[in-house]
Motif scaffolding. Structure first.
Motif, PDB file in Angstrom:
ATOM      1  N   LEU A   2       0.835  -1.194   0.000  1.00 37.41           N
ATOM      2  CA  LEU A   2       0.000   0.000   0.000  1.00 37.41           C
ATOM      3  C   LEU A   2       0.874   1.251   0.000  1.00 37.41           C
ATOM      4  O   LEU A   2       1.830   1.344   0.749  1.00 37.41           O
ATOM      5  CB  LEU A   2      -0.858  -0.017   1.260  1.00 37.41           C
ATOM      6  CG  LEU A   2      -2.023   0.962   1.316  1.00 37.41           C
ATOM      7  CD1 LEU A   2      -3.145   0.488   0.413  1.00 37.41           C
ATOM      8  CD2 LEU A   2      -2.521   1.068   2.752  1.00 37.41           C
ATOM      9  N   ALA A 166     -12.397  -0.553   6.842  1.00 43.15           N
ATOM     10  CA  ALA A 166     -11.658  -1.547   6.052  1.00 43.15           C
ATOM     11  C   ALA A 166     -10.337  -0.952   5.554  1.00 43.15           C
ATOM     12  O   ALA A 166      -9.294  -1.618   5.567  1.00 43.15           O
ATOM     13  CB  ALA A 166     -12.507  -2.027   4.887  1.00 43.15           C
ATOM     14  N   ASP A 167     -10.390   0.302   5.131  1.00 41.38           N
ATOM     15  CA  ASP A 167      -9.175   0.970   4.643  1.00 41.38           C
ATOM     16  C   ASP A 167      -8.138   1.107   5.764  1.00 41.38           C
ATOM     17  O   ASP A 167      -6.938   0.853   5.559  1.00 41.38           O
ATOM     18  CB  ASP A 167      -9.540   2.352   4.084  1.00 41.38           C
ATOM     19  CG  ASP A 167      -8.301   3.110   3.626  1.00 41.38           C
ATOM     20  OD1 ASP A 167      -7.595   2.601   2.734  1.00 41.38           O
ATOM     21  OD2 ASP A 167      -8.027   4.196   4.178  1.00 41.38           O
ATOM     22  N   GLU A 170      -6.559  -2.205   6.419  1.00 37.77           N
ATOM     23  CA  GLU A 170      -5.614  -2.573   5.347  1.00 37.77           C
ATOM     24  C   GLU A 170      -4.304  -1.786   5.493  1.00 37.77           C
ATOM     25  O   GLU A 170      -3.205  -2.337   5.353  1.00 37.77           O
ATOM     26  CB  GLU A 170      -6.256  -2.282   3.989  1.00 37.77           C
ATOM     27  CG  GLU A 170      -5.489  -2.893   2.836  1.00 37.77           C
ATOM     28  CD  GLU A 170      -6.093  -2.521   1.478  1.00 37.77           C
ATOM     29  OE1 GLU A 170      -5.392  -2.670   0.478  1.00 37.77           O
ATOM     30  OE2 GLU A 170      -7.253  -2.044   1.453  1.00 37.77           O
ATOM     31  N   ARG A 171      -4.428  -0.509   5.809  1.00 40.98           N
ATOM     32  CA  ARG A 171      -3.230   0.320   6.005  1.00 40.98           C
ATOM     33  C   ARG A 171      -2.388  -0.212   7.179  1.00 40.98           C
ATOM     34  O   ARG A 171      -1.165  -0.285   7.103  1.00 40.98           O
ATOM     35  CB  ARG A 171      -3.643   1.774   6.306  1.00 40.98           C
ATOM     36  CG  ARG A 171      -4.141   2.539   5.112  1.00 40.98           C
ATOM     37  CD  ARG A 171      -4.675   3.899   5.532  1.00 40.98           C
ATOM     38  NE  ARG A 171      -5.090   4.663   4.357  1.00 40.98           N
ATOM     39  CZ  ARG A 171      -4.266   5.392   3.612  1.00 40.98           C
ATOM     40  NH1 ARG A 171      -3.000   5.480   3.928  1.00 40.98           N
ATOM     41  NH2 ARG A 171      -4.703   6.033   2.545  1.00 40.98           N
TER      42      ARG A 171
END
Lengths: 215, 229
Positions: A2, A166-167, A170-171
């Motif tokens: 990412l 969710a972001d 993920e990060r």
């Protein structure tokens, strides 16, 4: 991996605003950034604290009794340290985000970092929020974010809590893959520094190097 | 907190010779003693590392021959050593990772003995520095009672009677102390104890001094001292 937009010459700080240690860290780093004239970006890192003892295979009753006693001692110590951190923030009680408020404030941190907001400004925003004596719900967080960065109004209209959560997960996972173990942590030139106590070393690392010819 | 001679100490510090964090902290704590004027009561906290980080044993070439560690435990251990090595080098010290988890209890008993028998603080410091430095260069077997006996003698501390002590009253004192420290909330090293308050880690040195001096002004932030090079 990412893309966090990490500039290698900046110091990046990873925090969890639910925890006093992270907020004290932001305050300390903001003072350091100002004194050192150093760019620092503050990003969220939301992971369950690592408990390595929980992964140790079960042993004899004596071994398990020791683990339990040590675990209790560790929890008691964490309580003491939490109280000291509240004292460092001049607060009597800890703050409480609602689930949605916590998601929004960490989503907001990403936006502030992307807009290259200074650690000093982020510190003022966070300290104002946690010392407000309010339940930190989305309304409260939204008002504070708009005060510090009005341009976020349009982005916030489309705020989707589930997508933001969710972001953020993920990060945080991507940061774990880069070696971040806990919040607060710092990164400089891909090196990870756990906690905020490394600032004196960072001062030495960030100090402009003397050109070879002038030595 | 008192020692076996019933001296009253304002500041007690718990260490374990096999801890890299204690290794990089001990010189700083001696500096604190000199600069603050408070005499430190050194106490051994013998860590059972296998109970919170799993166990591992390596060969001389570094290859792991026995381990029950998970990847997460390995990542925490490796990060701790990376960090400690960096600070040790900054102090001009060598830190070579141990090849096994040592039983440091005899070294802890030797610390109690040294504190009770050293004629001067300098002798105590010499003993601690010698054992720490040689252990982290893989040149001191801290499980060998004879080697610790010689280390006491080399530091100018009476060693006659130490072996009997280590196998009897010293072992008993050590084991009772472990129980007391856990009850008090001490779980890692270095830990600083002022009355009932515990500070874990050398990053609290400024706060410890602040507390010893009456908690005037704002409480300092945590920081690891870093020597300019």
């Amino acid at each position: 991996m990412l893309d966090y937009g990490f500039a290698s010459l900046s110091v990046h700080m990873l925090v969890d605003l639910n925890e006093p240690e992270s907020v004290v860290g932001i305050k300390a780093v903001a003072e350091w950034a100002r004194d050192q004239d150093q760019a620092v970006r503050v990003w969220p890192f939301l992971r369950e604290p690592i408990n390595t003892a929980a992964e140790v295979p079960k042993g004899t009753p004596d071994f398990e009794a020791y683990k339990a006693r040590r675990g209790l001692a560790r929890r008691r110590y964490k309580d003491q340290e939490r109280r000291r951190n509240l004292q460092r923030l001049s607060l009597n009680n800890t703050w409480k985000f609602t689930d949605a408020g916590a998601t929004l404030v960490h989503w907001g941190l990403v936006r502030l970092a992307e807009h290259e907001m200074s650690a000093t400004a982020v510190s003022a925003f966070v300290l104002g929020l946690v010392s407000s004596n309010k339940v930190l719900d989305t309304g409260c967080v939204q008002a504070a974010l708009l005060e510090v960065m009005p341009v976020l109004a349009s982005e916030m209209r489309g705020f989707d809590e589930a997508a933001a959560k969710a972001d953020l997960a993920e990060r945080s996972l991507a940061l774990s893959d880069q070696g971040i173990l806990s919040a607060p942590s710092m990164m400089y030139q891909a090196e990870v520094f756990s906690g905020i106590a490394h600032l004196p070393r960072l001062t030495a690392l960030c100090r402009p190097q003397t050109p070879l010819g002038s030595r | 907190m008192t020692n076996e001679q019933d001296e009253v100490f304002v500041l007690s510090v718990c260490i374990d010779f096999k801890s890299p964090y204690a290794f990089v902290a001990h010189e700083l704590i001696w500096q604190l003693e000199v600069s603050s004027g408070y005499t430190v009561n050194w106490m051994p906290l013998t860590l059972n590392i296998g109970s919170f980080l799993g166990r591992a044993e390596k060969r001389n070439d570094g290859k792991v021959v026995d381990s029950n560690r998970t990847p997460k435990q390995w990542s925490v251990v490796k990060a701790a050593y990376r960090e400690a090595r960096c600070y040790a080098e900054n102090q001009g010290r060598v830190l070579r990772g141990p090849l096994k988890i040592w039983d440091s209890s005899i070294a802890g008993i030797a610390l109690i003995w040294a504190q009770n028998h050293a004629d001067t603080r300098g002798h105590l410091k010499d003993f601690m520095t010698d054992v720490f430095d040689r252990f982290w260069q893989r040149e001191c077997d801290i499980e060998d009672i004879d080697i610790l006996n010689i280390a006491l003698s080399n530091a100018g501390i009476q060693s006659e009677g130490f072996i009997d002590y280590a196998q009897g009253a010293g072992r008993e004192s050590h084991d009772i102390l472990q129980d007391q420290l856990l009850t008090q909330g001490v779980f890692g090293v270095p830990s600083f104890i002022i009355e009932d308050e515990v500070f874990f880690g050398r990053e609290h040195l400024d706060t410890v001094i602040w507390r010893l001096n009456g908690s005037q002004g704002p409480m300092p932030f945590v920081r690891y001292p870093w020597q300019a090079v």
